[in-house]
Motif scaffolding. Structure first.
Motif, PDB file in Angstrom:
ATOM      1  N   ALA A 129      -3.988   0.987  -8.481  1.00  4.20           N
ATOM      2  CA  ALA A 129      -3.592  -0.417  -8.522  1.00  4.20           C
ATOM      3  C   ALA A 129      -4.814  -1.315  -8.697  1.00  4.20           C
ATOM      4  O   ALA A 129      -5.899  -1.013  -8.192  1.00  4.20           O
ATOM      5  CB  ALA A 129      -2.864  -0.789  -7.241  1.00  4.20           C
ATOM      6  N   PRO A 130      -4.666  -2.427  -9.407  1.00  5.44           N
ATOM      7  CA  PRO A 130      -5.769  -3.386  -9.526  1.00  5.44           C
ATOM      8  C   PRO A 130      -5.986  -4.099  -8.198  1.00  5.44           C
ATOM      9  O   PRO A 130      -5.107  -4.095  -7.327  1.00  5.44           O
ATOM     10  CB  PRO A 130      -5.256  -4.352 -10.594  1.00  5.44           C
ATOM     11  N   ASP A 131      -7.167  -4.701  -8.037  1.00  3.04           N
ATOM     12  CA  ASP A 131      -7.360  -5.524  -6.843  1.00  3.04           C
ATOM     13  C   ASP A 131      -6.544  -6.804  -7.005  1.00  3.04           C
ATOM     14  O   ASP A 131      -6.053  -7.112  -8.076  1.00  3.04           O
ATOM     15  CB  ASP A 131      -8.843  -5.835  -6.619  1.00  3.04           C
TER      16      ASP A 131
ATOM     17  N   ALA B  19       4.018  -3.887   5.269  1.00  2.00           N
ATOM     18  CA  ALA B  19       3.760  -5.284   4.928  1.00  2.00           C
ATOM     19  C   ALA B  19       2.945  -5.378   3.644  1.00  2.00           C
ATOM     20  O   ALA B  19       2.174  -4.469   3.303  1.00  2.00           O
ATOM     21  CB  ALA B  19       3.021  -5.973   6.070  1.00  2.00           C
ATOM     22  N   THR B  20       3.099  -6.480   2.940  1.00  6.35           N
ATOM     23  CA  THR B  20       2.350  -6.691   1.705  1.00  6.35           C
ATOM     24  C   THR B  20       0.856  -6.806   1.980  1.00  6.35           C
ATOM     25  O   THR B  20       0.436  -7.299   3.034  1.00  6.35           O
ATOM     26  CB  THR B  20       2.838  -7.956   0.973  1.00  6.35           C
ATOM     27  N   SER B  21       0.070  -6.336   1.033  1.00  6.24           N
ATOM     28  CA  SER B  21      -1.388  -6.439   1.156  1.00  6.24           C
ATOM     29  C   SER B  21      -1.944  -7.613   0.365  1.00  6.24           C
ATOM     30  O   SER B  21      -3.147  -7.831   0.349  1.00  6.24           O
ATOM     31  CB  SER B  21      -2.048  -5.142   0.676  1.00  6.24           C
ATOM     32  N   GLY B  22      -1.067  -8.385  -0.290  1.00 10.61           N
ATOM     33  CA  GLY B  22      -1.566  -9.567  -1.000  1.00 10.61           C
ATOM     34  C   GLY B  22      -0.618 -10.042  -2.075  1.00 10.61           C
ATOM     35  O   GLY B  22       0.295  -9.328  -2.501  1.00 10.61           O
ATOM     36  N   VAL B  23      -0.825 -11.280  -2.512  1.00 10.38           N
ATOM     37  CA  VAL B  23      -0.022 -11.906  -3.556  1.00 10.38           C
ATOM     38  C   VAL B  23      -0.947 -12.484  -4.613  1.00 10.38           C
ATOM     39  O   VAL B  23      -2.063 -12.922  -4.311  1.00 10.38           O
ATOM     40  CB  VAL B  23       0.900 -13.007  -2.965  1.00 10.38           C
TER      41      VAL B  23
ATOM     42  N   PRO C 275       0.794  -1.229   0.000  1.00 13.97           N
ATOM     43  CA  PRO C 275       0.000   0.000   0.000  1.00 13.97           C
ATOM     44  C   PRO C 275       0.828   1.281   0.000  1.00 13.97           C
ATOM     45  O   PRO C 275       0.283   2.364  -0.197  1.00 13.97           O
ATOM     46  CB  PRO C 275      -0.835  -0.118   1.279  1.00 13.97           C
ATOM     47  N   SER C 276       2.125   1.185   0.235  1.00 12.05           N
ATOM     48  CA  SER C 276       2.997   2.360   0.091  1.00 12.05           C
ATOM     49  C   SER C 276       4.271   1.921  -0.627  1.00 12.05           C
ATOM     50  O   SER C 276       4.577   0.725  -0.710  1.00 12.05           O
ATOM     51  CB  SER C 276       3.325   2.983   1.452  1.00 12.05           C
TER      52      SER C 276
ATOM     53  N   GLU D 273      -0.595   4.847  -8.665  1.00 12.59           N
ATOM     54  CA  GLU D 273      -0.843   6.084  -7.927  1.00 12.59           C
ATOM     55  C   GLU D 273      -0.996   5.842  -6.436  1.00 12.59           C
ATOM     56  O   GLU D 273      -0.615   6.688  -5.619  1.00 12.59           O
ATOM     57  CB  GLU D 273      -2.099   6.772  -8.486  1.00 12.59           C
ATOM     58  N   ASN D 274      -1.539   4.686  -6.076  1.00 12.77           N
ATOM     59  CA  ASN D 274      -1.868   4.430  -4.676  1.00 12.77           C
ATOM     60  C   ASN D 274      -1.189   3.203  -4.086  1.00 12.77           C
ATOM     61  O   ASN D 274      -1.496   2.802  -2.957  1.00 12.77           O
ATOM     62  CB  ASN D 274      -3.383   4.267  -4.528  1.00 12.77           C
ATOM     63  N   ALA D 275      -0.276   2.568  -4.816  1.00 12.13           N
ATOM     64  CA  ALA D 275       0.328   1.336  -4.321  1.00 12.13           C
ATOM     65  C   ALA D 275       1.546   0.980  -5.172  1.00 12.13           C
ATOM     66  O   ALA D 275       1.838   1.631  -6.185  1.00 12.13           O
ATOM     67  CB  ALA D 275      -0.685   0.194  -4.331  1.00 12.13           C
ATOM     68  N   GLN D 276       2.224  -0.077  -4.749  1.00 12.44           N
ATOM     69  CA  GLN D 276       3.406  -0.559  -5.469  1.00 12.44           C
ATOM     70  C   GLN D 276       3.333  -2.079  -5.602  1.00 12.44           C
ATOM     71  O   GLN D 276       3.024  -2.778  -4.642  1.00 12.44           O
ATOM     72  CB  GLN D 276       4.675  -0.175  -4.714  1.00 12.44           C
ATOM     73  N   LEU D 277       3.605  -2.560  -6.805  1.00  8.18           N
ATOM     74  CA  LEU D 277       3.613  -4.000  -7.081  1.00  8.18           C
ATOM     75  C   LEU D 277       5.042  -4.464  -7.298  1.00  8.18           C
ATOM     76  O   LEU D 277       5.767  -3.897  -8.119  1.00  8.18           O
ATOM     77  CB  LEU D 277       2.778  -4.312  -8.329  1.00  8.18           C
ATOM     78  N   LEU D 278       5.448  -5.465  -6.541  1.00 12.28           N
ATOM     79  CA  LEU D 278       6.731  -6.119  -6.760  1.00 12.28           C
ATOM     80  C   LEU D 278       6.435  -7.383  -7.560  1.00 12.28           C
ATOM     81  O   LEU D 278       5.951  -8.382  -7.021  1.00 12.28           O
ATOM     82  CB  LEU D 278       7.397  -6.461  -5.424  1.00 12.28           C
TER      83      LEU D 278
END
Length: 421
Positions: A95-97, A353-357, A41-42, A134-139
């Motif tokens: 970010a997508p869900d 912490a991650t919000s999901g995988v 989320p950040s 805009e609102n999150a980061q994907l690794l």
């Protein structure tokens, strides 16, 4: 999207970590690519992520290596510190869900990792892309399946998070082990009989080929379906198994048996890991994918309870001795693979912490699986952990099962992939 920085370890690995020969089971896996995306989320600074990754490579030399072919024709991971491609992409959207597979374009997919025809190295085995929304980061991580499985990637991420927080961290997780042939020899030693072919692969000793698709399990209308089950929903499903204590994976398999619509229920193959059974919990590689082929009752509760009975010894060495004596014929029409315990989401933390995988979908992981399993008339499913303690389900399944799952669970997402249309 084509711009990347090649991340390397500060120094070449030691001589004993310079080359690892893939087992006979892993060679075919090097044709497959695995994708896993972790949303945050950040945003963490890309340069800090890259610096920490370089330190990770000193502990996991195969990540920066390349597949080659040795003089005996065997495929090897040469730990030459050729590097990990690392790229950052900016997206001016939200970010997508994480409820359904992510677009394949978010990943820099690790295709082309196989050695060239002349035996020279293939492309990168492990690739990283940071996607800033805009609102999150994907690794977004992508790797050759010949390199390792999801359990090993979790081990990598745990190191990465620790070294991101403190580059001089002295409290790192237990170090990995890498010798694939020695590890498989240990496994074989617990399973094969004296008259078995000692040079055969583990799967050759314990598995056979999947039979051609039968007329009662057509893949017509097949698609990838995705849905989530909360902790409460899983608890309710577990109660259907009566007094028997069952795992989440048992419940999912029982659900698939029931929703197959067949009586007796379609045969289901369970992917099981062997690391703990032979005392090598931190082995970096693949779990050899030994499969238990079972034909379950067509009711969720009965199927889950029946499966629990059959899998009661799966983490014990005795299980493998039993498995080695089973007929080497696979008749499964649904392959189930649980990643619920692979990823320790609570400790995957950079800035937060991650919000999901989630896997990749069209143009990625699920498109590959549909192409591979659909031609055998077989489904392939993966369960992923959720941060709330439930699970997320993704599966390439037959048309009738798509409709049954849609009717049973609200909010089911359906991806009809090109190969499945």
């Amino acid at each position: 999207l084509g711009q990347f920085t090649m991340i390397t370890a500060p120094a070449l690995p030691s001589a004993e970590l310079s080359c690892f020969e893939l087992t006979k089971d892993e060679g075919p896996l090097s044709f497959a690519t695995v994708d896993a995306g972790f949303m945050f989320p950040s945003k963490a600074p890309s340069d800090k992520l890259a610096d920490a990754l370089a330190l990770v490579l000193t502990h996991f030399p195969p990540l920066a290596g390349r597949l080659t072919t040795n003089s005996d024709g065997a495929t090897c991971i040469t730990c030459n510190n050729a590097g990990v491609p690392f790229s950052t992409v900016e997206r001016n959207t939200e970010a997508p869900d994480m409820l359904s597979p992510l677009p394949g374009e978010y990943f820099d997919r690790a295709t082309g990792a196989r050695p060239k025809e002349d035996g020279s190295p293939g492309d990168a085995l492990f690739r990283v892309r940071v996607v800033n929304f805009e609102n999150a980061q994907l690794l977004a991580l992508s790797w050759s399946h010949g390199l390792c499985d999801a359990t090993s990637i979790n081990h990598v991420i745990q190191y990465w998070c620790k070294l991101y927080q403190d580059p001089k961290c002295a409290d790192l997780p237990q170090p990995p082990t890498f010798d694939r042939l020695a590890t498989q020899a240990t496994l074989k030693g617990t399973t094969i009989s004296e008259d078995a072919d000692k040079n055969a692969s583990f799967m050759a000793l314990n598995e056979g080929t999947v039979e051609p698709p039968s007329g009662d399990f057509s893949m017509e209308g097949a698609a990838v379906v995705s849905f989530s089950l909360s902790k409460d929903e899983i608890s309710l499903l577990k109660k259907e198994a009566g007094d028997t204590v069952v795992s989440t994976n048992d419940v999912i398999c029982g659900l698939l048996a029931e929703e197959s619509g067949l009586s007796p229920a379609v045969s289901i193959a369970i992917v099981a890991d062997y690391r703990n059974a032979i005392g090598k919990p931190t082995f970096f590689g693949n779990g050899v994918f030994p499969k238990l082929d079972v034909c379950l009752p067509p009711k969720l509760g009965a199927a889950a309870a029946d499966l629990r009975g059959k899998l009661g010894a799966v983490k014990q060495a005795e299980f493998w001795a039993w498995k080695a004596k089973q007929p080497p014929v696979m008749t499964n029409k649904i392959m189930t693979n649980s990643w619920v315990k692979c990823f320790e989401l609570a400790s995957i933390k950079f800035e937060v912490a991650t919000s999901g995988v989630q896997n990749s979908g069209e143009g990625g992981f699920w498109q590959d699986r549909a192409s591979t399993f659909g031609k055998f008339g077989a489904s392939y499913t993966v369960t992923l952990p959720s941060v709330e303690g439930g699970v997320k389900f993704n599966g390439f399944v037959s048309g009738p099962m798509v409709k049954r799952l849609q009717a049973r669970f609200p909010g089911v997402t359906v991806w009809v992939l090109p190969e499945a249309k």
